[in-house]
Motif scaffolding. Structure first.
Motif, PDB file in Angstrom:
ATOM      1  N   THR A 114     -10.347  44.599  13.394  1.00 44.34           N
ATOM      2  CA  THR A 114     -11.177  43.299  13.113  1.00 44.34           C
ATOM      3  C   THR A 114     -11.502  43.438  11.621  1.00 44.34           C
ATOM      4  O   THR A 114     -12.496  44.320  11.613  1.00 44.34           O
TER       5      THR A 114
ATOM      6  N   HIS B 299       0.803  37.380  12.520  1.00 45.38           N
ATOM      7  CA  HIS B 299       0.301  38.414  13.259  1.00 45.38           C
ATOM      8  C   HIS B 299      -0.812  38.007  13.973  1.00 45.38           C
ATOM      9  O   HIS B 299      -1.465  39.038  14.603  1.00 45.38           O
ATOM     10  N   THR B 300      -1.538  36.800  14.051  1.00 42.86           N
ATOM     11  CA  THR B 300      -2.449  36.559  14.809  1.00 42.86           C
ATOM     12  C   THR B 300      -2.222  36.057  16.129  1.00 42.86           C
ATOM     13  O   THR B 300      -1.060  35.664  16.356  1.00 42.86           O
ATOM     14  N   ASP B 301      -2.911  35.934  17.249  1.00 44.31           N
ATOM     15  CA  ASP B 301      -2.653  35.482  18.434  1.00 44.31           C
ATOM     16  C   ASP B 301      -2.355  34.060  18.638  1.00 44.31           C
ATOM     17  O   ASP B 301      -2.793  33.181  17.390  1.00 44.31           O
ATOM     18  N   ALA B 302      -1.655  33.520  19.398  1.00 46.43           N
ATOM     19  CA  ALA B 302      -1.288  32.100  19.653  1.00 46.43           C
ATOM     20  C   ALA B 302      -2.261  31.281  19.651  1.00 46.43           C
ATOM     21  O   ALA B 302      -2.389  30.207  19.071  1.00 46.43           O
ATOM     22  N   THR B 303      -3.448  31.465  20.226  1.00 46.59           N
ATOM     23  CA  THR B 303      -4.454  30.608  20.365  1.00 46.59           C
ATOM     24  C   THR B 303      -5.335  30.408  18.957  1.00 46.59           C
ATOM     25  O   THR B 303      -5.394  29.104  18.653  1.00 46.59           O
ATOM     26  N   THR B 304      -5.321  31.492  18.266  1.00 42.00           N
ATOM     27  CA  THR B 304      -5.947  31.496  16.950  1.00 42.00           C
ATOM     28  C   THR B 304      -5.131  30.355  15.934  1.00 42.00           C
ATOM     29  O   THR B 304      -5.378  29.673  15.287  1.00 42.00           O
ATOM     30  N   ARG B 305      -3.656  30.871  15.894  1.00 42.10           N
ATOM     31  CA  ARG B 305      -2.867  30.131  15.130  1.00 42.10           C
ATOM     32  C   ARG B 305      -2.652  28.333  15.687  1.00 42.10           C
ATOM     33  O   ARG B 305      -2.870  27.745  14.635  1.00 42.10           O
TER      34      ARG B 305
ATOM     35  N   CYS C  60       3.364  27.295  14.723  1.00 40.89           N
ATOM     36  CA  CYS C  60       2.520  27.012  16.000  1.00 40.89           C
ATOM     37  C   CYS C  60       3.405  25.897  16.799  1.00 40.89           C
ATOM     38  O   CYS C  60       4.112  25.207  16.255  1.00 40.89           O
TER      39      CYS C  60
END
Length: 169
Positions: A69, A134-140, A168
């Protein structure tokens, strides 16, 4: 790389590890054993002519890809009014530090290319899209419109462009 423990920042409440330079693989493993949270206070600039990223920024990006992080400091300049010893009103520049996520920081660096030549915009979009992938789907899903806006997408574009560029749903 220089890696040493510094105790005393924030009155000794939080032990801090000072890292100077780009650590090697074994040193990154040592860092991971200590903490998976990295806070960086450096300031980076993307070379406008070559689009080259500083090696430390590349390193921080790779850390974010591998599960660290990473947060960054964003600095804003403001002015404060004060009265000097002689009773005269004066203004002084004050820098305010705010901690933000690495993605926001990185995309903010590349937002300076939103009005640049097409080839520079393409490089900026590709690098940001790779980071976001590379970020998680929720953040995207949650941040895609904001990321697109930062990179120069207008309201008509942000939804569909974000979907296309950043993958997305």
């Amino acid at each position: 790389m220089v890696c040493r423990a510094v105790y005393g920042e924030l009155g000794g409440e939080r032990p801090t590890v000072l890292v100077s330079g780009v650590p090697g693989v074994s040193e990154i493993q040592d860092l991971r054993r200590i903490s998976s949270i990295i806070r960086c206070r450096d300031r980076f600039v993307i070379d406008e002519g070559t689009m080259e990223e500083p090696e430390e920024l590349v390193f921080l990006r790779s850390l974010s890809y591998t599960g660290f992080t990473v947060s960054m400091s964003r600095y804003t300049r403001t002015y404060e009014q004060f009265v000097d010893d002689e009773g005269k009103e004066r203004r002084k520049a004050v820098e305010i530090e705010k901690e933000i996520g690495f993605n926001e920081y990185y995309i903010g660096l590349y937002s300076m290319f939103k009005d640049a030549a097409e080839n520079q915009k393409k490089v900026a979009l590709e690098r940001c899209a790779e980071l976001i992938s590379h970020t998680d789907a929720t953040t995207r899903a949650f941040q895609s419109t904001e990321y697109a806006r930062m990179l120069g997408g207008n309201e008509d574009c942000t939804g569909s462009c974000a979907e296309t560029i950043f993958g997305c749903p």
